[in-house]
Design an enzyme around this catalytic site. Structure first.
Site, mmCIF file in Angstrom:
data_model
loop_
_atom_site.group_PDB
_atom_site.id
_atom_site.type_symbol
_atom_site.label_atom_id
_atom_site.label_comp_id
_atom_site.label_asym_id
_atom_site.label_seq_id
_atom_site.Cartn_x
_atom_site.Cartn_y
_atom_site.Cartn_z
ATOM 1 N N GLY A 49 -4.336 8.259 -14.121
ATOM 2 C CA GLY A 49 -4.348 7.658 -15.456
ATOM 3 C C GLY A 49 -4.156 6.161 -15.272
ATOM 4 N N HIS A 57 12.837 13.776 -24.667
ATOM 5 C CA HIS A 57 12.274 12.473 -25.016
ATOM 6 C C HIS A 57 11.763 12.568 -26.446
ATOM 7 C CE1 HIS A 57 10.672 8.588 -24.409
ATOM 8 N NE2 HIS A 57 9.409 8.933 -24.350
#
Ligand code: NAD
Length: 308
Positions: free
Chosen positions: A9, A175
């Site tokens: 990525g 998160h």
């Protein structure tokens, strides 16, 4: 022999991870993306900065997993970034299939690598990588707590007018909005935070921390944060490759610690060359433990929706 770091990525976060790893000479860096030309261009451009800045790391960009072979660490940032109005949950199905594909290809090329997950929703993507790779739990870890803690420390430094370096803190949990900052264990140059700041202000900073990702998204309008996320990943990669054994809040696979079993959630871990070498089970007060278990419960709910 030089270490090798692959970043899958090559978007905003991936690029910044590549920059940080190369500049710190943590190893040679491979930046991989599905977009043709983009990782190659970014990789070459980054390498061309090395003579000026004076660092020795080879950097290449690629679309081929042949170039991933023999990596010591594989960082997965591939996926969609959160856009304004988009919840982390909206991302889950799409990013799970991307992370699955990337993990399968990466571990084929690098069966001994340590996997560091970044793609969101983070805790669930760690689960996808663990399931798909079949790696032992200590070789799969997620970045979230280092970033959340960095945001919390930044807000406290701004509030108190002190150096960020003087602030020691810990943010646990999943998160997202359910993260669990621990003001009780936060110290400013060794002074407990509650001695320096009123409960109202602490609460406001905790709230801002929990919404820290969204704050950046709404300012940027398109895309999400990448400087602090990139730096947070680099700190983790450095601790692994240099066997620094830093204690950092990371998403780790829990098997009963804190009364949580069978999911990834942010806890203090020792990160070294063997990966997650130890999970620290600290004594939490009832409210803190409840918040951590609630956060883990939300992660497990999301996890159950996946077919991996
Ligand atoms: N864990 C955290 O604290 C944290 C922090 C920031 C961002 N993130 C997450 O990290 C991810 C990346 O964020 P970003 O800002 O860099 O996004 P970005 O859109 O800039 O980059 C994502 C990159 O992934 C690539 N990609 C998509 N599918 C791929 C595939 N199958 N193989 C290889 N590459 C592929 C895209 O082409 C793109 O270049 C997002 O999921 C984001 O939500 C997590």
């Amino acid at each position: 022999m030089r270490k090798k770091i692959t970043v899958i990525g090559g978007g905003n976060v991936g690029e910044h991870v590549a920059v940080g790893c190369a500049q710190r000479e943590l190893g040679d860096v491979v930046l991989l993306d599905i977009l043709e030309g983009i990782p190659q261009g970014k990789g070459l451009d980054l390498f061309e900065s090395s003579p000026v800045e004076g660092w020795d790391s080879n950097v290449i960009g690629t679309n081929s997993y042949d170039d991933v072979a023999g990596s010591d660490v594989v960082v997965i940032t591939a996926g969609l970034a959160r856009k304004p109005g988009m919840s982390r949950d909206d991302l889950q199905a799409k990013n799970a299939s991307i992370v699955k594909m990337c993990t399968e290809a990466a571990i084929k090329a690098s069966p001994n690598a340590m996997l560091v997950l970044v793609s969101n929703p983070l805790d669930v993507m760690c689960y996808v990588a663990k399931q798909v790779s079949g790696f032992p739990a200590e070789r799969v870890v997620g970045m979230a707590g280092v970033l959340d803690t960095a945001r919390y420390r930044s807000f406290l430094a701004m509030e108190l007018g002190v150096s960020v370096e003087s602030i020691q803190a810990l943010v646990l949990g999943g998160h997202g909005d359910s993260m669990v900052p621990l003001p009780r264990l936060t110290t400013i140059g060794g002074i407990p935070l509650p001695e320096l700041l009123s409960q109202d202000r602490i609460d406001a900073i905790v709230e801002r921390t929990a919404k820290g990702g969204g704050e950046i998204v709404s300012l940027l309008k398109s895309g999400s944060a990448y400087h602090a996320p990139g730096a947070s990943v680099v700190e983790m990669v450095e601790s692994i490759l240099r066997d620094k054994k830093k204690i950092l809040p990371c998403a780790a696979w829990l098997t009963g610690q804190y009364g949580v079993d069978g999911c990834f959630v942010g806890v203090p871990v020792k990160l070294g060359s063997k990966g997650v070498e130890q999970i620290y089970e600290i004594k939490l007060e009832a409210g803190e433990l409840d918040a951590l278990q609630t956060s883990a419960g939300l992660v497990k709910e999301q996890q159950a929706k996946l077919d991996v």
